[in-house]
Design a protein around this motif. Structure first.
Motif, short mmCIF file in Angstrom:
data_model
loop_
_atom_site.label_atom_id
_atom_site.label_comp_id
_atom_site.label_asym_id
_atom_site.label_seq_id
_atom_site.Cartn_x
_atom_site.Cartn_y
_atom_site.Cartn_z
N GLY A 1 0.79 -1.22 0.00
CA GLY A 1 0.00 0.00 0.00
C GLY A 1 0.81 1.27 0.00
O GLY A 1 0.31 2.34 0.36
N ARG A 2 2.08 1.20 -0.43
CA ARG A 2 2.94 2.38 -0.42
C ARG A 2 2.89 3.16 -1.72
O ARG A 2 3.54 4.19 -1.86
CB ARG A 2 4.39 1.96 -0.13
CG ARG A 2 4.59 1.42 1.28
CD ARG A 2 6.05 1.13 1.59
NE ARG A 2 6.52 -0.11 0.99
CZ ARG A 2 7.38 -0.19 0.00
NH1 ARG A 2 7.87 0.91 -0.55
NH2 ARG A 2 7.77 -1.37 -0.47
N THR A 3 2.12 2.69 -2.69
CA THR A 3 1.96 3.38 -3.97
C THR A 3 0.58 3.07 -4.50
O THR A 3 -0.02 2.05 -4.15
CB THR A 3 3.04 2.94 -4.98
OG1 THR A 3 2.84 3.64 -6.22
CG2 THR A 3 2.95 1.45 -5.24
N ASN A 4 0.06 3.95 -5.35
CA ASN A 4 -1.26 3.71 -5.93
C ASN A 4 -1.18 3.20 -7.36
O ASN A 4 -2.19 3.12 -8.06
CB ASN A 4 -2.12 4.97 -5.87
CG ASN A 4 -1.52 6.13 -6.66
OD1 ASN A 4 -0.45 6.00 -7.26
ND2 ASN A 4 -2.20 7.27 -6.65
N ARG A 5 0.04 2.85 -7.83
CA ARG A 5 0.16 2.29 -9.17
C ARG A 5 -0.35 0.85 -9.18
O ARG A 5 -0.45 0.21 -8.13
CB ARG A 5 1.60 2.37 -9.67
CG ARG A 5 2.54 1.38 -9.03
CD ARG A 5 3.99 1.65 -9.42
NE ARG A 5 4.20 1.64 -10.85
CZ ARG A 5 4.50 0.56 -11.56
NH1 ARG A 5 4.61 -0.61 -10.96
NH2 ARG A 5 4.71 0.63 -12.85
N SER A 6 -0.65 0.34 -10.34
CA SER A 6 -1.16 -1.02 -10.45
C SER A 6 -0.01 -2.03 -10.47
O SER A 6 1.17 -1.66 -10.52
CB SER A 6 -1.99 -1.16 -11.73
OG SER A 6 -2.57 -2.45 -11.81
N TRP A 7 -0.37 -3.31 -10.44
CA TRP A 7 0.62 -4.39 -10.45
C TRP A 7 1.36 -4.46 -11.78
O TRP A 7 0.79 -4.19 -12.83
CB TRP A 7 -0.06 -5.74 -10.23
CG TRP A 7 -0.89 -5.85 -9.00
CD1 TRP A 7 -2.25 -5.76 -8.93
CD2 TRP A 7 -0.43 -6.08 -7.67
NE1 TRP A 7 -2.66 -5.93 -7.63
CE2 TRP A 7 -1.57 -6.13 -6.83
CE3 TRP A 7 0.84 -6.26 -7.11
CZ2 TRP A 7 -1.48 -6.35 -5.47
CZ3 TRP A 7 0.92 -6.48 -5.74
CH2 TRP A 7 -0.22 -6.52 -4.94
N THR A 8 2.62 -4.85 -11.72
CA THR A 8 3.36 -5.22 -12.92
C THR A 8 3.18 -6.71 -13.19
O THR A 8 2.87 -7.12 -14.30
CB THR A 8 4.85 -4.88 -12.77
OG1 THR A 8 4.99 -3.47 -12.62
CG2 THR A 8 5.64 -5.33 -14.00
N TRP A 9 3.37 -7.53 -12.16
CA TRP A 9 3.19 -8.98 -12.30
C TRP A 9 1.92 -9.47 -11.60
O TRP A 9 1.23 -10.32 -12.12
CB TRP A 9 4.42 -9.71 -11.74
CG TRP A 9 5.52 -9.77 -12.73
CD1 TRP A 9 5.67 -10.66 -13.76
CD2 TRP A 9 6.62 -8.87 -12.86
NE1 TRP A 9 6.79 -10.38 -14.50
CE2 TRP A 9 7.40 -9.28 -13.96
CE3 TRP A 9 7.03 -7.75 -12.14
CZ2 TRP A 9 8.55 -8.62 -14.36
CZ3 TRP A 9 8.17 -7.09 -12.54
CH2 TRP A 9 8.92 -7.53 -13.63
N GLY A 10 1.63 -8.96 -10.43
CA GLY A 10 0.45 -9.40 -9.71
C GLY A 10 0.75 -9.54 -8.23
O GLY A 10 1.89 -9.35 -7.79
N PRO A 11 -0.26 -9.90 -7.42
CA PRO A 11 -0.08 -9.97 -5.96
C PRO A 11 0.97 -10.98 -5.51
O PRO A 11 1.52 -10.86 -4.43
CB PRO A 11 -1.47 -10.38 -5.46
CG PRO A 11 -2.40 -9.98 -6.55
CD PRO A 11 -1.65 -10.13 -7.82
#
Length: 236
Positions: free
Chosen positions: A54-64
């Motif tokens: 939760g330190r950034t609001n960008r989306s995943w590059t690979w996933g969780p």
């Protein structure tokens, strides 16, 4: 029984592997939620740990996190097998465990979408039939719900005529224009003005090698992460 989907070079598409619980320790998917290599974990952490925490609001590059790992046939790899790991949005590969050069320590992000769109399964670096197995393009939705709940969604096969693979297709340079094109499940191209009016749909970059126009929203995402875009995503 434990079940898992995996990519098998001698079976069509994704194959369902079933292993009895008492033999699960020997099955390749038993540790699917763990990283198969510290090198995979390091690459994931560089790109996605901040998202997970939760330190950034960008989306995943690979996933969780990883969901499946396997040894796949690859001609140039030791013993003809390479370590791969699948994530929600991509696949990581270690073709040669002995090399650790480059920004991702020789972890490659692969060309999985090219395989799914073209139907050409890569079994090595070569161009001959012994290292390229031709199949049908994948009839799986590119995004959204599974096919049974998403009957009208474009599949990977829908992109075969417009995605650069082995078809020689290249779009014209449209930098400065806005993206409003649509693609139907049958591959038909349409246009919606309301989409072209959305924020970030102006074309910011034209990649001459692939002949693709890149909308600003995707270009910003590619170049806004902590690892080099060319290493993580390849050419757009």
């Amino acid at each position: 029984m434990d079940t898992a989907w995996f990519r098998h070079p001698r079976l069509g598409g994704l194959a369902l592997g079933i292993a009895p619980q008492d033999s699960a320790a020997a099955a390749p998917w038993t540790r699917q939620r763990e990283f198969a290599s510290p090198r995979f974990e390091n690459v994931w952490r560089d790109a996605d740990a901040a998202v997970a925490e939760g330190r950034t609001n960008r989306s995943w590059t690979w996933g969780p996190g990883p969901w499946f790992d396997y040894k796949e046939f690859y001609h140039q790899s030791p013993n003809g097998l390479r370590q791969v790991q699948y994530f929600d949005k991509a696949r990581m590969e270690i073709n040669n465990p002995a090399t650790t050069s480059g920004p991702l320590a020789d972890v490659t992000n692969g060309l999985l979408p090219v395989e799914l769109v073209s139907g050409r399964l890569k079994l090595g670096d070569g161009t001959g039939p012994d290292q390229n197995e031709q199949r049908e393009p994948a009839l799986l939705p590119v995004a959204g719900d599974p096919q049974s709940e998403n009957l009208d969604a474009p599949t990977y096969a829908s992109f075969r005529s417009v995605a650069t693979s082995d078809n020689g297709y290249k779009d014209q340079n449209k930098v400065g224009q806005r993206v409003g094109a649509t693609l139907g499940k049958d591959g038909a191209i349409g246009f919606r003005q309301d989409l072209a009016e959305q924020r970030g749909t102006d074309i910011a970059v034209y990649e001459s090698v692939t002949g693709h126009n890149v909308p600003r929203v995707f270009n910003d995402f590619r170049n806004g992460g902590p690892i080099p875009a060319i290493a993580a995503f390849g050419l757009p």
